[in-house]
Design a protein around this motif. Structure first.
Motif, PDB file in Angstrom:
ATOM      1  N   VAL A 293     -27.486 -20.494 -28.357  1.00  0.00           N
ATOM      2  CA  VAL A 293     -27.543 -21.609 -30.219  1.00  0.00           C
ATOM      3  C   VAL A 293     -26.845 -20.632 -31.315  1.00  0.00           C
ATOM      4  N   ARG A 294     -27.087 -19.072 -31.216  1.00  0.00           N
ATOM      5  CA  ARG A 294     -26.445 -18.613 -32.171  1.00  0.00           C
ATOM      6  C   ARG A 294     -24.947 -18.298 -32.277  1.00  0.00           C
ATOM      7  N   THR A 295     -23.946 -18.053 -31.104  1.00  0.00           N
ATOM      8  CA  THR A 295     -23.215 -18.155 -30.678  1.00  0.00           C
ATOM      9  C   THR A 295     -22.197 -20.068 -31.464  1.00  0.00           C
ATOM     10  N   PHE A 296     -22.753 -20.801 -30.620  1.00  0.00           N
ATOM     11  CA  PHE A 296     -22.366 -22.285 -30.880  1.00  0.00           C
ATOM     12  C   PHE A 296     -22.510 -22.144 -32.955  1.00  0.00           C
ATOM     13  N   ARG A 297     -23.649 -21.674 -33.302  1.00  0.00           N
ATOM     14  CA  ARG A 297     -23.517 -21.638 -34.391  1.00  0.00           C
ATOM     15  C   ARG A 297     -22.643 -20.937 -35.415  1.00  0.00           C
ATOM     16  N   THR A 298     -22.041 -19.838 -34.679  1.00  0.00           N
ATOM     17  CA  THR A 298     -21.287 -19.123 -35.986  1.00  0.00           C
ATOM     18  C   THR A 298     -19.812 -19.547 -35.398  1.00  0.00           C
ATOM     19  N   THR A 299     -19.861 -20.565 -34.098  1.00  0.00           N
ATOM     20  CA  THR A 299     -18.901 -21.323 -33.921  1.00  0.00           C
ATOM     21  C   THR A 299     -18.002 -22.214 -35.132  1.00  0.00           C
ATOM     22  N   MET A 300     -19.295 -22.861 -34.607  1.00  0.00           N
ATOM     23  CA  MET A 300     -19.204 -24.558 -36.185  1.00  0.00           C
ATOM     24  C   MET A 300     -19.383 -23.585 -37.216  1.00  0.00           C
ATOM     25  N   THR A 301     -19.696 -22.574 -37.764  1.00  0.00           N
ATOM     26  CA  THR A 301     -20.195 -22.476 -39.739  1.00  0.00           C
ATOM     27  C   THR A 301     -18.106 -22.043 -39.956  1.00  0.00           C
ATOM     28  N   ASN A 302     -17.434 -21.571 -38.683  1.00  0.00           N
ATOM     29  CA  ASN A 302     -15.841 -21.865 -38.901  1.00  0.00           C
ATOM     30  C   ASN A 302     -15.590 -23.942 -39.740  1.00  0.00           C
TER      31      ASN A 302
END
Length: 80
Positions: free
Chosen positions: A22-31
């Motif tokens: 979840v945290r990796t996905f959120r970080t990716t989408m933050t871009n």
């Protein structure tokens, strides 16, 4: 539009890999979507939570919170 990042897993399962996903996905989408957050999806790990949750409204909200809730009855991870 809002997006809530969450994971569901079986009782007794190790939550670490789900949390990491979840945290990796959120970080990716933050871009793509920036680092804003909907205040009702509180996450104490959001970087710069003040800006993400309250933006330019933070000074006024802080003043109102101190005025109307001096004993901090109403609280959440990002409240003052």
């Amino acid at each position: 539009m809002t997006v809530q990042y969450t994971a569901t897993f079986a009782v007794g399962a190790d939550p670490a890999p789900f949390d990491a996903y979840v945290r990796t996905f959120r970080t990716t989408m933050t871009n793509h979507w920036q680092n804003w957050a909907y205040v009702n999806y509180c996450d104490a790990t959001v970087p710069d939570a003040d800006t993400a949750y309250f933006g330019a409204n933070l000074p006024r909200l802080t003043q109102l919170k101190q005025q109307y809730d001096p004993h901090n009855l109403f609280t959440q991870p990002q409240s003052y």
